[in-house]
Design an enzyme around this catalytic site. Structure first.
Site, short mmCIF file in Angstrom:
data_model
loop_
_atom_site.label_atom_id
_atom_site.label_comp_id
_atom_site.label_asym_id
_atom_site.label_seq_id
_atom_site.Cartn_x
_atom_site.Cartn_y
_atom_site.Cartn_z
N LYS A 41 20.40 -9.82 -0.09
CA LYS A 41 19.79 -8.61 -0.68
C LYS A 41 18.36 -8.44 -0.16
O LYS A 41 17.80 -9.34 0.48
CB LYS A 41 19.80 -8.74 -2.20
N ARG A 140 18.31 -11.95 -18.99
CA ARG A 140 18.20 -10.78 -18.13
C ARG A 140 19.56 -10.10 -18.17
O ARG A 140 20.00 -9.73 -19.26
CB ARG A 140 17.81 -11.27 -16.72
N TYR A 269 -14.58 -4.06 4.87
CA TYR A 269 -14.94 -3.29 3.67
C TYR A 269 -15.68 -4.16 2.64
O TYR A 269 -15.29 -5.30 2.40
CB TYR A 269 -13.68 -2.75 2.98
N MET A 317 -6.04 -2.19 5.69
CA MET A 317 -4.63 -1.80 5.83
C MET A 317 -4.09 -2.18 7.22
O MET A 317 -2.94 -2.60 7.34
CB MET A 317 -4.49 -0.29 5.62
#
Ligand code: PLP
Length: 377
Positions: A41, A140, A269, A317
């Site tokens: 998955k 769950r 930054y 980023m």
């Protein structure tokens, strides 16, 4: 695995041979008759679902598991009609139809879902195989009441529209040192599931994830569902090597710029790092947009020129900065390793997870679509 394709800004190299060998290693230690189900998955935990499914099957997995109907659909197109694919997650009505089209094996724990499934099954012209899920303590998905599990399993076994394929549960603490809670779950599962299997002998019982599988045969039953271990990540968050597992994924970028910094100059930054003395700084063109998490700012190492170097400044980023110190040997274009090894040094997903207060699963799952996956054998 070193070397970086100079045409790629950043690349995750996935060693499919490692996935195959990890599956063979896990399969070799299973109780006699236990099948290995490879959990692929979330795009194979970030490694690539289809490629890793193929490698897992080559390594001895005989079944595959995913979380969603769409994943099952994509996987079915890839692996053909014969391999059993289990959907483990909750399904909406629309998703149920997609999962049925994929001929996936399905989880059931609610009577309403069971009825919807039995009704829809007729329209697809086959008897779907269902696995009744017992919530033995994960808190769950699953039916919490033992008699509810028995009722659902017996109902599935006597309903001609579907086929009872299994009874299963999931452990909450298999990766923790203290086994008390795990053993309580195991006992509750045995108490509920074994009598059901006595009445319906063809079904498969399954409970173990990677951590429980590595704990030994009493957790294995008819099948184990292993994810993290097949990618060579340690389910206990330490080091996968003692389990004979090899990390399949490494993350590579390159030095895009090298510049002189004088004492007091800042990188990135917010000026969160300032050079304590004159130094050389390398700029690597990758960042949190690639899933290289900002939480690692000023708190991890990168391999450049076979040496561990501190990442300094805030992760942007698309860029990070690395302190090279006094060395003038690093050149623009040189490979840099964010996860993986160079010379004798290694940075593991476990180490990054530890710095971030998270788990290795999240490190590889978090690599974004912007990072091309390159496959090696
Ligand atoms: C129900 C279930 N079974 C098995 C697994 C595989 O677990 P692991 O990756 O720890 O082997 C998962 C993964 O989260 C899961 O949700």
């Amino acid at each position: 695995m070193s070397g970086h394709d100079p045409f790629q800004r950043v690349t995750a190299i996935v060693d499919l041979g490692a996935v195959e060998r990890n599956c063979a290693t896990m399969a070799a230690d299973l109780a006699s008759g236990t099948e290995l189900c490879a959990v692929v998955k979330a795009d194979g935990y970030g490694h690539g679902m289809g490629e890793c499914a193929d490698a897992a099957l080559r390594g001895g997995a005989t079944r595959l598991a995913v979380a969603t109907a769409t994943e099952a659909f994509e996987l079915r197109e890839r692996v053909g009609a014969e391999i059993p694919i289990l959907v483990m997650g909750a399904l909406t009505g629309a998703e149920l139809d997609v999962a049925l089209q994929a001929r996936a094996e399905l989880p059931v724990w609610r009577a309403e879902f069971f009825e919807a499934l039995a009704e829809r099954a007729g329209m697809f012209g086959f008897r779907p195989r269902v696995h009744v899920k017992y919530d033995s303590g994960m808190g769950r998905l699953g039916e919490r009441e033992p008699h509810g599990v028995v009722r659902l399993a017996d109902a599935a076994a006597s309903d001609e529209r579907i086929e009872l394929a299994g009874v299963w549960t999931h452990f909450a603490t298999a990766d923790e040192d203290d086994e008390d809670y795990l053993r309580g779950q195991l006992d509750r599962f045995r108490e509920v599931a074994l009598p059901i299997q006595e009445r319906h002998p063809g079904i498969t019982l399954h409970a173990a994830n990677s951590a429980a599988t590595l704990r030994g045969p009493e957790f294995h039953f008819g099948m184990v569902r292993c994810g993290v271990a097949i990618y060579g990540l340690d389910p206990f968050g330490r080091d996968a090597a003692p389990h004979g597992l090899e990390p399949a994924l490494s993350l590579h970028t390159y030095v895009a710029d090298v510049k002189r910094f004088h004492e007091g100059d800042s990188a990135g930054y917010g000026r969160t790092w300032r050079a304590p003395a004159d130094t050389w700084i390398a700029v690597l063109p990758t960042g949190y947009g690639d899933g290289y998490r900002r939480g690692l700012s000023n708190d991890c190492d990168v391999l450049v020129g076979g040496v561990r170097r501190p990442l300094v400044g805030t992760i942007s980023m698309d860029n990070v900065t690395v302190d090279l110190g006094s060395t003038t040997e690093v050149e623009v274009g040189e490979p840099a390793v964010l996860i993986g090894s160079q010379s004798e040094e290694e940075i593991s997903a476990e180490q990054l997870a530890d710095r971030l207060g998270t788990i290795n699963y999240e490190i590889t799952c978090g690599l974004t679509r912007r990072v091309p996956r390159a496959y090696r054998n």
